[in-house]
Scaffold this motif. Structure first.
Motif, PDB file in Angstrom:
ATOM      1  N   GLN A 133       0.913  -1.463   0.102  1.00  0.00           N
ATOM      2  CA  GLN A 133      -0.025  -0.018   0.029  1.00  0.00           C
ATOM      3  C   GLN A 133       1.040   1.324  -0.099  1.00  0.00           C
ATOM      4  OE1 GLN A 133      -2.908  -0.200   2.939  1.00  0.00           O
ATOM      5  NE2 GLN A 133      -3.197  -2.669   2.862  1.00  0.00           N
ATOM      6  N   ALA A 134       1.822   1.118   0.881  1.00  0.00           N
ATOM      7  CA  ALA A 134       2.686   2.390   0.672  1.00  0.00           C
ATOM      8  C   ALA A 134       3.609   2.688  -0.658  1.00  0.00           C
ATOM      9  CB  ALA A 134       4.083   2.266   1.778  1.00  0.00           C
ATOM     10  N   SER A 135       3.751   1.735  -1.181  1.00  0.00           N
ATOM     11  CA  SER A 135       4.546   1.864  -2.607  1.00  0.00           C
ATOM     12  C   SER A 135       3.594   2.382  -3.639  1.00  0.00           C
ATOM     13  CB  SER A 135       5.213   0.582  -3.099  1.00  0.00           C
ATOM     14  OG  SER A 135       3.969  -0.438  -3.402  1.00  0.00           O
ATOM     15  N   GLN A 136       2.097   2.198  -3.299  1.00  0.00           N
ATOM     16  CA  GLN A 136       1.395   2.666  -4.238  1.00  0.00           C
ATOM     17  C   GLN A 136       0.606   4.086  -4.082  1.00  0.00           C
ATOM     18  OE1 GLN A 136      -1.532  -0.512  -4.990  1.00  0.00           O
ATOM     19  NE2 GLN A 136      -0.129  -1.876  -5.655  1.00  0.00           N
ATOM     20  N   ASP A 137       0.601   4.489  -2.657  1.00  0.00           N
ATOM     21  CA  ASP A 137      -0.044   5.539  -2.097  1.00  0.00           C
ATOM     22  C   ASP A 137       0.732   6.599  -1.324  1.00  0.00           C
ATOM     23  OD1 ASP A 137      -1.731   7.283  -0.703  1.00  0.00           O
ATOM     24  OD2 ASP A 137      -3.548   6.047  -0.726  1.00  0.00           O
ATOM     25  N   ILE A 138       1.186   7.822  -1.746  1.00  0.00           N
ATOM     26  CA  ILE A 138       2.020   8.668  -1.105  1.00  0.00           C
ATOM     27  C   ILE A 138       1.442   9.228   0.230  1.00  0.00           C
ATOM     28  CG2 ILE A 138       1.088  10.752  -2.400  1.00  0.00           C
ATOM     29  CD1 ILE A 138       4.761   9.903  -1.194  1.00  0.00           C
ATOM     30  N   THR A 139      -0.086   9.064   0.462  1.00  0.00           N
ATOM     31  CA  THR A 139      -0.616   9.293   1.694  1.00  0.00           C
ATOM     32  C   THR A 139      -0.134   8.335   2.674  1.00  0.00           C
ATOM     33  OG1 THR A 139      -2.147  10.509   0.411  1.00  0.00           O
ATOM     34  CG2 THR A 139      -2.654   9.996   2.725  1.00  0.00           C
ATOM     35  N   ILE A 140      -0.290   7.276   2.449  1.00  0.00           N
ATOM     36  CA  ILE A 140       0.112   6.039   3.448  1.00  0.00           C
ATOM     37  C   ILE A 140       1.330   6.212   3.699  1.00  0.00           C
ATOM     38  CG2 ILE A 140      -0.063   3.760   3.594  1.00  0.00           C
ATOM     39  CD1 ILE A 140      -2.205   3.374   2.083  1.00  0.00           C
ATOM     40  N   GLN A 166      12.305   1.765   1.522  1.00  0.00           N
ATOM     41  CA  GLN A 166      12.352   0.735   0.399  1.00  0.00           C
ATOM     42  C   GLN A 166      11.466   0.950  -0.723  1.00  0.00           C
ATOM     43  OE1 GLN A 166      11.948  -3.317   2.096  1.00  0.00           O
ATOM     44  NE2 GLN A 166      12.888  -2.589   3.979  1.00  0.00           N
ATOM     45  N   ALA A 167      10.273   1.486  -0.415  1.00  0.00           N
ATOM     46  CA  ALA A 167       9.277   1.805  -1.598  1.00  0.00           C
ATOM     47  C   ALA A 167       9.483   3.107  -2.404  1.00  0.00           C
ATOM     48  CB  ALA A 167       7.801   1.878  -0.593  1.00  0.00           C
ATOM     49  N   TRP A 168      10.386   3.773  -1.568  1.00  0.00           N
ATOM     50  CA  TRP A 168      10.124   5.512  -2.421  1.00  0.00           C
ATOM     51  C   TRP A 168      11.694   5.672  -2.401  1.00  0.00           C
ATOM     52  CZ3 TRP A 168       6.153   7.761  -4.694  1.00  0.00           C
ATOM     53  CH2 TRP A 168       4.727   7.401  -4.339  1.00  0.00           C
ATOM     54  N   THR A 169      12.203   6.067  -3.469  1.00  0.00           N
ATOM     55  CA  THR A 169      13.650   6.753  -3.545  1.00  0.00           C
ATOM     56  C   THR A 169      13.358   8.206  -3.017  1.00  0.00           C
ATOM     57  OG1 THR A 169      13.300   7.528  -5.764  1.00  0.00           O
ATOM     58  CG2 THR A 169      14.182   5.300  -5.433  1.00  0.00           C
ATOM     59  N   PHE A 174      10.020  12.803  -3.097  1.00  0.00           N
ATOM     60  CA  PHE A 174      10.134  14.236  -3.364  1.00  0.00           C
ATOM     61  C   PHE A 174       9.182  14.867  -4.333  1.00  0.00           C
ATOM     62  CE2 PHE A 174      11.664  18.197  -5.066  1.00  0.00           C
ATOM     63  CZ  PHE A 174      11.711  19.115  -3.948  1.00  0.00           C
ATOM     64  N   ASP A 175       9.170  14.263  -5.584  1.00  0.00           N
ATOM     65  CA  ASP A 175       8.397  14.403  -6.647  1.00  0.00           C
ATOM     66  C   ASP A 175       6.928  14.354  -6.334  1.00  0.00           C
ATOM     67  OD1 ASP A 175      10.631  15.261  -8.169  1.00  0.00           O
ATOM     68  OD2 ASP A 175      10.723  13.502  -9.346  1.00  0.00           O
ATOM     69  N   ALA A 176       6.603  13.006  -5.815  1.00  0.00           N
ATOM     70  CA  ALA A 176       5.164  12.894  -5.359  1.00  0.00           C
ATOM     71  C   ALA A 176       4.650  13.940  -4.340  1.00  0.00           C
ATOM     72  CB  ALA A 176       5.034  11.596  -4.867  1.00  0.00           C
ATOM     73  N   LYS A 177       5.599  14.358  -3.317  1.00  0.00           N
ATOM     74  CA  LYS A 177       5.123  15.424  -2.402  1.00  0.00           C
ATOM     75  C   LYS A 177       4.718  16.503  -3.058  1.00  0.00           C
ATOM     76  CE  LYS A 177       3.903  14.582   1.100  1.00  0.00           C
ATOM     77  NZ  LYS A 177       2.561  14.161   1.671  1.00  0.00           N
ATOM     78  N   MET A 178       5.592  17.091  -4.077  1.00  0.00           N
ATOM     79  CA  MET A 178       5.532  18.318  -4.598  1.00  0.00           C
ATOM     80  C   MET A 178       4.360  18.312  -5.543  1.00  0.00           C
ATOM     81  SD  MET A 178       7.875  20.208  -3.136  1.00  0.00           S
ATOM     82  CE  MET A 178       7.786  21.540  -4.418  1.00  0.00           C
ATOM     83  N   GLN A 179       3.993  17.403  -6.311  1.00  0.00           N
ATOM     84  CA  GLN A 179       2.894  17.270  -6.929  1.00  0.00           C
ATOM     85  C   GLN A 179       1.633  17.183  -6.122  1.00  0.00           C
ATOM     86  OE1 GLN A 179       3.003  17.226 -10.532  1.00  0.00           O
ATOM     87  NE2 GLN A 179       0.690  17.332 -10.372  1.00  0.00           N
ATOM     88  N   GLU A 180       1.693  16.888  -5.129  1.00  0.00           N
ATOM     89  CA  GLU A 180       0.642  16.731  -3.930  1.00  0.00           C
ATOM     90  C   GLU A 180       0.314  18.086  -3.449  1.00  0.00           C
ATOM     91  OE1 GLU A 180      -0.264  13.531  -0.608  1.00  0.00           O
ATOM     92  OE2 GLU A 180       0.997  14.993   0.135  1.00  0.00           O
ATOM     93  N   GLN A 211       5.170  19.614   5.149  1.00  0.00           N
ATOM     94  CA  GLN A 211       5.645  19.351   4.063  1.00  0.00           C
ATOM     95  C   GLN A 211       7.307  19.362   4.147  1.00  0.00           C
ATOM     96  OE1 GLN A 211       4.637  17.964   0.978  1.00  0.00           O
ATOM     97  NE2 GLN A 211       5.501  18.570  -0.642  1.00  0.00           N
ATOM     98  N   ILE A 212       7.866  20.383   4.580  1.00  0.00           N
ATOM     99  CA  ILE A 212       9.188  20.506   5.027  1.00  0.00           C
ATOM    100  C   ILE A 212       9.734  19.355   5.703  1.00  0.00           C
ATOM    101  CG2 ILE A 212      11.061  21.936   6.113  1.00  0.00           C
ATOM    102  CD1 ILE A 212       9.012  24.363   5.411  1.00  0.00           C
ATOM    103  N   ALA A 213       9.072  18.925   6.994  1.00  0.00           N
ATOM    104  CA  ALA A 213       9.348  18.007   7.687  1.00  0.00           C
ATOM    105  C   ALA A 213       9.319  16.359   7.128  1.00  0.00           C
ATOM    106  CB  ALA A 213       8.671  18.045   9.050  1.00  0.00           C
TER     107      ALA A 213
END
Length: 887
Positions: A133-140, A166-169, A174-180, A211-213
């Protein structure tokens, strides 16, 4: 203050003790502690610890203590940020799937949470499901970063963060959070300056600090944002800004929760006054009634701007210092601009860290270079941090330097993206320091529904609108003003006028006059010619002239147009002012701009242009205007009717009808009357008002005159969700009334749904067929926001000698059925309405009526004074009912 522990409470309340009662007890202690001045941080942490204590006890009671399951706090609870009505977000985490015994125990635990009064957000995950779930959902994945072990197997305490790693480089996270964040910003119009901000999710809000944290914790593996200081990611100075803003936001949220008794994060009008009072803001004698709330909100907006800036700076720094160097495809591209600046990866950067300290003019030069180099897409992070610090050194000596004055003027004159440039200058602290008067309006809001942005944000949006007039996509929506803008001789004149037009708001005095004085000083200091200075100052002094004329006066009256033309003097003044006005209205509240309002502005512009071209001093030939109007209207009618029949209708109407109505309207209405066979029945016709106002509907009514005709009509229109913008009422010599209403449809469907058109016509026909019955005014629900405004009701009655009519101006709180109420009062006074203009400006309406007595006579001075008193009293009573009503 030490708070009562759960164990102590249970021990001292045997037989009557419960976790729920303990929470009620300590919440009272928390409130008392906060009211006595204790830190909100201490109370939030204490509430989180109390929740931990309760959950551990319930966990043990459910038999889960030795279950090899972990209980984690996640979300705000994981960060130990618990407000009075915050959700309790938890994750039950195990290495393997739960067995039947464990499932039963977990169900018992969750049920006990609800029984105790918690509102839990629960997830139950294994290591494997968590990874998937974590690898598919940035919120999780984000929630796992902030997970905090409450009770359970210590071996599993590090798993949540390891799963995210492990799930996110770094780059993917970073890119997913900036898009969010970009998506979140878009939901708030990319500004922190909205009138009812969401302090959690809006730009500059709590989520920007989160977001910074989140980004830093994912990379640096730290638990607290303070630890980032030692790692060099954030400075002590920046940390203090974030902590001060966070404390302020938490205090606001505390008051919001207590006021609303729920997890509320929106600073709605309903709460702003109360919370301003909680923070100790009061209105000094001599200030407006909204002073306290405006000062409180100003503090919020300034904090939000600081947080948004730090969010931008720190995340850009992370990207450039961590993400880019680790990218295998990254190759730095550098173009040298001069000995001070380069363009590095499409962003401007200093050559060395002493650029701003050794060359103070570089503080402005960097923005001049941005203005003339469209390939520059921003400022490099390290440069930006140096710039923000250097901005603090801008003082009077800096402002008086000719070199700096020249650079600032060149920014305005040379920029092809002035809005973007000035927005950066504002955000990074340069604009407010270089123009102290602009600094005074930063974060300044007006407590009303008309101005939906802070004054500084509104000013920048005005400049953005001006720039858009040269773009083809906006020329489609603003064809006339775009054409006018293209032929302005000096666009820097209108940009300077725009920058200063509201710069004196918030001061005592007329902001138009004070702003013009500020602009004159600026122009003289910056070497602008006397001729251009005079035009800039004139534009600022008169920037409300066109909008007020279109909103409050009868622009079909030749005398009104003549008066406006005499103030404008020539085409240059008209072109500049018209362009500035359209941009200003759209920057104030875009929702209030529609094709009807646009058509009024366009009509005023074209008619004024004709007067200027013919010569302002040339008197109006009223008889010629009347004859020309009749001639062109008759040309359209004689194809279907004899000229004699047309003139039989026209001879019952006065000259004023042909002086003020358009050829198109006269032909349409006359055609309808001549076709109307059942002359004793009301005639009702409906059409789009004109091609240039697609959202305006014209309703024509021809019926026998009755005392309460206007009140009945507007009551029906209000019930049908139609807002009257303009009304013209002509009474013929045979006592028939020719009424024309321009309405806007709240649902926007009237013109394209024949069934709804038929409903409106039928409702009007039924009401007008029984017009002797006073209309039953339906009380629509009063909008929430209107209850929080105390608008001073004003009524002014003056005699218009030229028209032999009384002009009645009313300013009051907007409310359902208002026009019908006013119409009823006119009826009881025995007054006929000849013309009405309705202007709704946020929470306030400013209505204009021209009236006579039933016999065409005029009221005496005593009668007009008495009627003004009656009107004012009725409006006061209605406003009090709204203000005191229960939502």
């Amino acid at each position: 203050m030490k708070f009562t522990s759960l164990s102590d409470y249970l021990a001292s309340h045997e037989g009557h003790a419960s976790i729920q009662k303990w929470h009620q007890h300590i919440e009272q202690q928390f409130d008392t502690s906060f009211e006595n001045g204790n830190s909100i941080r201490h109370i939030i942490l204490a509430r989180s610890n109390a929740t931990d204590e309760s959950l551990r006890l319930l966990w043990k009671k459910a038999g889960l203590e030795d279950s090899e399951i972990c209980l984690f706090a996640v979300g705000g609870y994981g960060r130990q940020e618990m407000l009075p009505y915050s959700d309790v977000d938890i994750m039950l985490f195990s290495e393997f799937e739960l067995n039947t015994t464990q499932e039963q125990a977990v169900s018992q635990f969750i049920a006990s949470l609800w029984d105790t009064g918690f509102k839990p957000g629960v997830s139950v995950r294994t290591v494997q499901s968590c990874m998937e779930q974590a690898s598919q959902d940035i919120t999780i994945a984000t929630s796992l970063i902030e997970s905090r072990l409450i009770i359970g197997d210590e071996r599993l305490s590090r798993w949540p963060r390891q799963i995210v790693n492990q799930a996110w480089t770094d780059r993917a996270f970073f890119d997913a959070k900036m898009q969010e964040q970009k998506k979140r910003y878009s939901q708030h119009n990319f500004t922190e300056s909205n009138l009812e901000p969401d302090i959690k999710n809006a730009p500059g809000g709590i989520r920007d600090m989160n977001q910074i944290a989140w980004v830093a914790k994912r990379h640096f593996r730290v638990g607290r944002i303070y630890d980032l200081v030692h790692l060099g990611f954030i400075s002590e100075f920046e940390l203090k800004i974030l902590e001060a803003a966070e404390t302020f936001y938490w205090e606001i949220r505390h008051h919001l929760h207590r006021l609303t008794k729920r997890d509320e994060n929106r600073l709605l009008f309903d709460y702003q006054r109360d919370i301003a009072s909680k923070f100790g803001y009061n209105t000094p004698k001599g200030q407006s009634a909204n002073y306290a709330v405006e000062q409180f909100m100003r503090r919020y907006y300034r904090k939000a701007q600081q947080v948004a800036t730090l969010n931008e700076v720190l995340l850009a720094f992370f990207n450039q210092s961590v993400i880019e160097p680790r990218s295998t495809d990254y190759a730095k591209q550098v173009t040298v601009l001069n000995e001070r600046f380069t363009i590095t990866d499409h962003k401007i950067a200093v050559q060395h860290h002493r650029v701003f300290s050794e060359n103070p003019s570089a503080i402005l030069e960097i923005f001049y270079l941005i203005a003339i180099h469209p390939e520059i897409k921003g400022i490099r992070a390290r440069t930006l941090r140096l710039l923000v610090l250097a901005a603090k050194n801008i003082d009077e000596n800096f402002r008086q330097q000719p070199k700096h004055q020249h650079l600032f003027l060149k920014i305005i004159q040379s920029s092809k993206r002035l809005y973007e440039t000035l927005s950066h200058m504002r955000r990074y602290g340069i604009l407010g320091k270089y123009l102290p008067a602009f600094g005074q309006i930063m974060g300044l809001m007006q407590y009303d529904l008309f101005h939906i942005y802070t004054v500084d944000q509104h000013t920048l949006f005005l400049i953005r609108n001006l720039e858009r007039f040269k773009e083809p996509e906006f020329a489609k929506d603003f064809p006339v003003v775009s054409s006018v803008y293209q032929r302005l001789k000096k666009r820097d004149i209108i940009m300077i006028a725009a920058l200063f037009h509201d710069i004196a708001k918030g001061r005592n005095g007329d902001h138009c006059i004070l702003g013009a004085q500020d602009a004159r000083e600026f122009c003289q200091l910056h070497g602008i010619s006397p001729e251009d200075t005079d035009l800039i100052a004139w534009l600022i002094e008169n920037h409300l002239l066109i909008s007020l004329t279109a909103q409050k006066k009868d622009i079909s009256d030749p005398d009104v147009i003549q008066e406006v033309a005499s103030k404008l003097k020539d085409m240059d003044h008209l072109d500049y002012l018209y362009t500035l006005t359209v941009a200003d209205i759209n920057a104030t509240n875009p929702k209030l701009w529609n094709t009807w309002r646009a058509s009024l502005m366009r009509q005023l512009y074209t008619q004024t242009r004709e007067v200027i071209r013919k010569g302002i001093d040339q008197p109006v030939d009223y008889q010629m205007l009347i004859e020309d109007t009749k001639f062109y209207a008759s040309e359209r009618l004689v194809q279907n009717f004899s000229l004699q029949r047309v003139e039989e209708v026209w001879q019952e109407l006065g000259d004023e009808y042909f002086l003020k109505e358009s050829v198109d309207d006269i032909a349409w209405c006359t055609h309808a009357i001549l076709e109307h066979e059942a002359s004793n029945q009301p005639l009702i016709k409906l059409r789009a008002h004109r091609k240039t106002a697609q959202d305006a509907v014209q309703i024509f009514i021809y019926t026998q005159d009755k005392p309460n005709l206007f009140a009945t009509t507007v009551a029906v229109l209000d019930r049908m969700n139609l807002d009257v913008q303009d009304a013209r009422i002509i009474t013929s010599k045979t006592d028939f009334s020719l009424d024309s209403y321009i309405v806007l449809d709240r649902f926007g469907t009237l013109l394209n749904e024949p069934q709804r058109q038929e409903m409106v016509i039928k409702a009007l026909f039924d009401a007008l067929s029984h017009v002797d019955e006073y209309p039953n005014l339906m009380q629509r629900r009063i909008p929430r926001q209107l209850r929080h405004f105390n608008i001073e009701n004003t009524v002014t009655i003056r005699l218009d000698e030229s028209l032999k009519q009384h002009k009645i101006e009313i300013s009051t709180l907007d409310q359902p059925g208002l026009l019908a109420k006013i119409g009823g009062l006119f009826m009881m006074q025995g007054l006929d309405i000849h013309f009405a203009k309705i202007a709704t400006l946020g929470e306030k309406v400013e209505d204009l009526f021209y009236v006579t007595k039933k016999n065409g006579g005029m009221m005496s001075n005593d009668e007009s004074e008495h009627f003004a008193f009656q009107l004012k009293s009725a409006l006061d009573e209605a406003s009090n009912q709204i203000t005191n009503s229960t939502p």
